[in-house]
Design a protein around this motif. Sequence first.
Motif, PDB file in Angstrom:
ATOM      1  N   ASP A   1       8.074   1.113  15.191  1.00 37.53           N
ATOM      2  CA  ASP A   1       6.716   0.578  15.089  1.00 37.53           C
ATOM      3  C   ASP A   1       6.244   0.639  13.642  1.00 37.53           C
ATOM      4  O   ASP A   1       6.006   1.727  13.094  1.00 37.53           O
ATOM      5  N   PRO A   2       6.088  -0.523  12.980  1.00 37.73           N
ATOM      6  CA  PRO A   2       5.683  -0.517  11.574  1.00 37.73           C
ATOM      7  C   PRO A   2       4.225  -0.139  11.358  1.00 37.73           C
ATOM      8  O   PRO A   2       3.814   0.133  10.226  1.00 37.73           O
ATOM      9  N   ASP A   3       3.435  -0.093  12.424  1.00 41.11           N
ATOM     10  CA  ASP A   3       2.016   0.205  12.269  1.00 41.11           C
ATOM     11  C   ASP A   3       1.753   1.661  11.899  1.00 41.11           C
ATOM     12  O   ASP A   3       0.589   2.076  11.788  1.00 41.11           O
ATOM     13  N   LEU A   4       2.831   2.424  11.673  1.00 42.00           N
ATOM     14  CA  LEU A   4       2.650   3.800  11.204  1.00 42.00           C
ATOM     15  C   LEU A   4       2.643   3.887   9.674  1.00 42.00           C
ATOM     16  O   LEU A   4       2.130   4.867   9.121  1.00 42.00           O
ATOM     17  N   ILE A   5       3.197   2.889   8.990  1.00 44.38           N
ATOM     18  CA  ILE A   5       3.295   3.002   7.527  1.00 44.38           C
ATOM     19  C   ILE A   5       2.876   1.727   6.794  1.00 44.38           C
ATOM     20  O   ILE A   5       2.871   1.705   5.554  1.00 44.38           O
ATOM     21  N   ASN A   6       2.526   0.643   7.505  1.00 44.57           N
ATOM     22  CA  ASN A   6       2.183  -0.588   6.789  1.00 44.57           C
ATOM     23  C   ASN A   6       0.765  -0.525   6.223  1.00 44.57           C
ATOM     24  O   ASN A   6       0.055   0.488   6.372  1.00 44.57           O
ATOM     25  N   ASN A   7       0.329  -1.578   5.583  1.00 46.71           N
ATOM     26  CA  ASN A   7      -0.973  -1.582   4.925  1.00 46.71           C
ATOM     27  C   ASN A   7      -2.111  -1.357   5.917  1.00 46.71           C
ATOM     28  O   ASN A   7      -3.094  -0.673   5.593  1.00 46.71           O
ATOM     29  N   ALA A   8      -1.989  -1.946   7.102  1.00 41.63           N
ATOM     30  CA  ALA A   8      -3.046  -1.763   8.106  1.00 41.63           C
ATOM     31  C   ALA A   8      -3.175  -0.308   8.530  1.00 41.63           C
ATOM     32  O   ALA A   8      -4.274   0.185   8.801  1.00 41.63           O
ATOM     33  N   ALA A   9      -2.017   0.405   8.553  1.00 43.77           N
ATOM     34  CA  ALA A   9      -2.061   1.813   8.961  1.00 43.77           C
ATOM     35  C   ALA A   9      -2.682   2.698   7.893  1.00 43.77           C
ATOM     36  O   ALA A   9      -3.360   3.683   8.206  1.00 43.77           O
ATOM     37  N   LEU A  10      -2.474   2.369   6.620  1.00 43.91           N
ATOM     38  CA  LEU A  10      -2.894   3.258   5.540  1.00 43.91           C
ATOM     39  C   LEU A  10      -4.402   3.265   5.321  1.00 43.91           C
ATOM     40  O   LEU A  10      -4.912   4.078   4.543  1.00 43.91           O
ATOM     41  N   LYS A  11      -5.128   2.365   5.982  1.00 44.41           N
ATOM     42  CA  LYS A  11      -6.595   2.424   5.845  1.00 44.41           C
ATOM     43  C   LYS A  11      -7.171   3.641   6.566  1.00 44.41           C
ATOM     44  O   LYS A  11      -8.302   4.045   6.313  1.00 44.41           O
ATOM     45  N   ASP A  12      -6.359   4.243   7.459  1.00 47.69           N
ATOM     46  CA  ASP A  12      -6.748   5.483   8.131  1.00 47.69           C
ATOM     47  C   ASP A  12      -6.206   6.653   7.322  1.00 47.69           C
ATOM     48  O   ASP A  12      -4.991   6.778   7.139  1.00 47.69           O
TER      49      ASP A  12
ATOM     50  N   ASN B   1      -5.704   9.758   8.002  1.00 49.51           N
ATOM     51  CA  ASN B   1      -4.744  10.583   8.732  1.00 49.51           C
ATOM     52  C   ASN B   1      -3.364   9.915   8.767  1.00 49.51           C
ATOM     53  O   ASN B   1      -2.333  10.554   8.574  1.00 49.51           O
ATOM     54  N   ARG B   2      -3.335   8.602   9.021  1.00 42.34           N
ATOM     55  CA  ARG B   2      -2.057   7.885   9.035  1.00 42.34           C
ATOM     56  C   ARG B   2      -1.452   7.800   7.636  1.00 42.34           C
ATOM     57  O   ARG B   2      -0.235   7.834   7.482  1.00 42.34           O
ATOM     58  N   ALA B   3      -2.311   7.691   6.617  1.00 44.06           N
ATOM     59  CA  ALA B   3      -1.795   7.652   5.245  1.00 44.06           C
ATOM     60  C   ALA B   3      -1.097   8.963   4.910  1.00 44.06           C
ATOM     61  O   ALA B   3      -0.018   8.974   4.304  1.00 44.06           O
ATOM     62  N   ARG B   4      -1.696  10.082   5.317  1.00 52.61           N
ATOM     63  CA  ARG B   4      -1.068  11.372   5.069  1.00 52.61           C
ATOM     64  C   ARG B   4       0.198  11.521   5.916  1.00 52.61           C
ATOM     65  O   ARG B   4       1.215  12.037   5.458  1.00 52.61           O
ATOM     66  N   ALA B   5       0.156  11.036   7.140  1.00 53.64           N
ATOM     67  CA  ALA B   5       1.316  11.128   8.024  1.00 53.64           C
ATOM     68  C   ALA B   5       2.464  10.244   7.515  1.00 53.64           C
ATOM     69  O   ALA B   5       3.640  10.577   7.707  1.00 53.64           O
ATOM     70  N   ALA B   6       2.140   9.117   6.856  1.00 54.48           N
ATOM     71  CA  ALA B   6       3.194   8.245   6.314  1.00 54.48           C
ATOM     72  C   ALA B   6       4.006   8.977   5.250  1.00 54.48           C
ATOM     73  O   ALA B   6       5.239   8.861   5.197  1.00 54.48           O
ATOM     74  N   LEU B   7       3.316   9.751   4.403  1.00 58.00           N
ATOM     75  CA  LEU B   7       4.039  10.544   3.399  1.00 58.00           C
ATOM     76  C   LEU B   7       4.901  11.601   4.060  1.00 58.00           C
ATOM     77  O   LEU B   7       6.034  11.854   3.636  1.00 58.00           O
TER      78      LEU B   7
ATOM     79  N   GLY C   1       0.825  -1.214   0.000  1.00 59.27           N
ATOM     80  CA  GLY C   1       0.000   0.000   0.000  1.00 59.27           C
ATOM     81  C   GLY C   1       0.852   1.255   0.000  1.00 59.27           C
ATOM     82  O   GLY C   1       0.544   2.230  -0.703  1.00 59.27           O
ATOM     83  N   LEU C   2       1.954   1.252   0.749  1.00 62.20           N
ATOM     84  CA  LEU C   2       2.836   2.422   0.789  1.00 62.20           C
ATOM     85  C   LEU C   2       3.503   2.631  -0.566  1.00 62.20           C
ATOM     86  O   LEU C   2       3.644   3.772  -1.030  1.00 62.20           O
ATOM     87  N   VAL C   3       3.923   1.539  -1.204  1.00 59.98           N
ATOM     88  CA  VAL C   3       4.537   1.646  -2.527  1.00 59.98           C
ATOM     89  C   VAL C   3       3.551   2.268  -3.508  1.00 59.98           C
ATOM     90  O   VAL C   3       3.891   3.199  -4.262  1.00 59.98           O
ATOM     91  N   GLU C   4       2.306   1.802  -3.494  1.00 59.70           N
ATOM     92  CA  GLU C   4       1.299   2.336  -4.413  1.00 59.70           C
ATOM     93  C   GLU C   4       0.926   3.775  -4.043  1.00 59.70           C
ATOM     94  O   GLU C   4       0.690   4.622  -4.920  1.00 59.70           O
ATOM     95  N   TRP C   5       0.893   4.071  -2.758  1.00 58.22           N
ATOM     96  CA  TRP C   5       0.553   5.411  -2.279  1.00 58.22           C
ATOM     97  C   TRP C   5       1.598   6.427  -2.738  1.00 58.22           C
ATOM     98  O   TRP C   5       1.277   7.541  -3.161  1.00 58.22           O
TER      99      TRP C   5
END
Length: 404
Positions: free
Chosen positions: A215-226, A228-234, A62-66
Amino acid sequence: MSAPAAETAQEPFSRRTLFWGIFASLFAAAGFFLLSTYAPDFRTPGNGGATPLSKGGSGYAGLVEWLKLTGTPSPMAHSEEDLSTGLMSGFLLIVTISPDSDPAALDRIVKLREDKATLFVLPKWQTMPLEQHEGWDIKIERLPATAVNQWLGRIGKAKLGEGKSTVEQLDINGHLVAAPEDMQWVADDHPLISAGKGKGVLTELDDKPFYILTDPDLINNAALKDPNRARAALDLIAMLEPGKGAVMFDLTLHGAGRTYDLAKLLVEPPFLALTLSILAAAALAFLHGLGRFGPPRAEGRAIAFGKRALVDTTAMLFKRAGRLNELGDRYGALMRQRAAALLGAPHGLQGEALDRWLDSRDKGEAQGFTTRLKAADNASSLADMHEAAGKLHDWTARRLGERR
């Protein structure tokens, strides 16, 4: 049975059919060998677990595609050469560590990237594949701290902090996001992302341009469903990347890359020339065998049987004694007596009288017996002697045939 029918029964397939059949078999065998040799290079890491290709909750597809959707194409590093040399060596490398990754591969990455920006994402969850959905996985439990610390110790001198962080939100480059469940952290007085006083989720090593996301839960696929976290990952990646849009994901830690073995050495320089030479020699030997006429000639006896042995032994003795050139006149005298006996010459004829009688049997031939006899007497070489002897033999055989 006729001759053509017999040949058909003995050779049911033509040479052309056999040639193309053998060629197709060899070509298929060579293709199987090459594909088997290079299969690990073409095979991408499994679609599951904490890999950049995984679509499960702990993966990072998900991060790669994002990143692609936001204008940051993210190439994959398939070999150690991609990590250390070339244009991509200046990218921010994101290394996602899985519980079943190769520790030796991580050590090589650390050594190759010691002066290059690299983000290491620690593992957190023990997962297992979800049978109903290919590529998905489910969380079983959190990894023990000792297991995670083994990976962390290979990157830098740090250990996971004990106890739970009481922080409910994280500040990522000005964006507040909910803290992950059962958050992993390390002790750090000046973290890039703080999880409370003296605690960090994203930290930087002092002596190397290495970043550790505990903590990988900030950028992994499970995190990107949120969202806010998707924007924060970028934002998190933007804080670290050395140049705009310079991000690369590592696959060598998950099994990609080239491992040399004997089969690859045979089909790659510098040993490729030797392999081609051997194949060319084998092809020439095959063509030589295919074009051979008849069965192979059996090896003869060292000593022949009967008269043949006597003739061969006598010839060898004459040759060793150097007396071969003196056999012409003796052979002529022998043929004179033999011809006289076979043709019924009058008893008592000798010398020139016998020669005249034998010449009278010629019936007008250009070369009579006497002429052929003189040629044998005067022969000075083996070739001349052989030719003269043949003519005397032919003359005698022809006279016998006329007499009958």
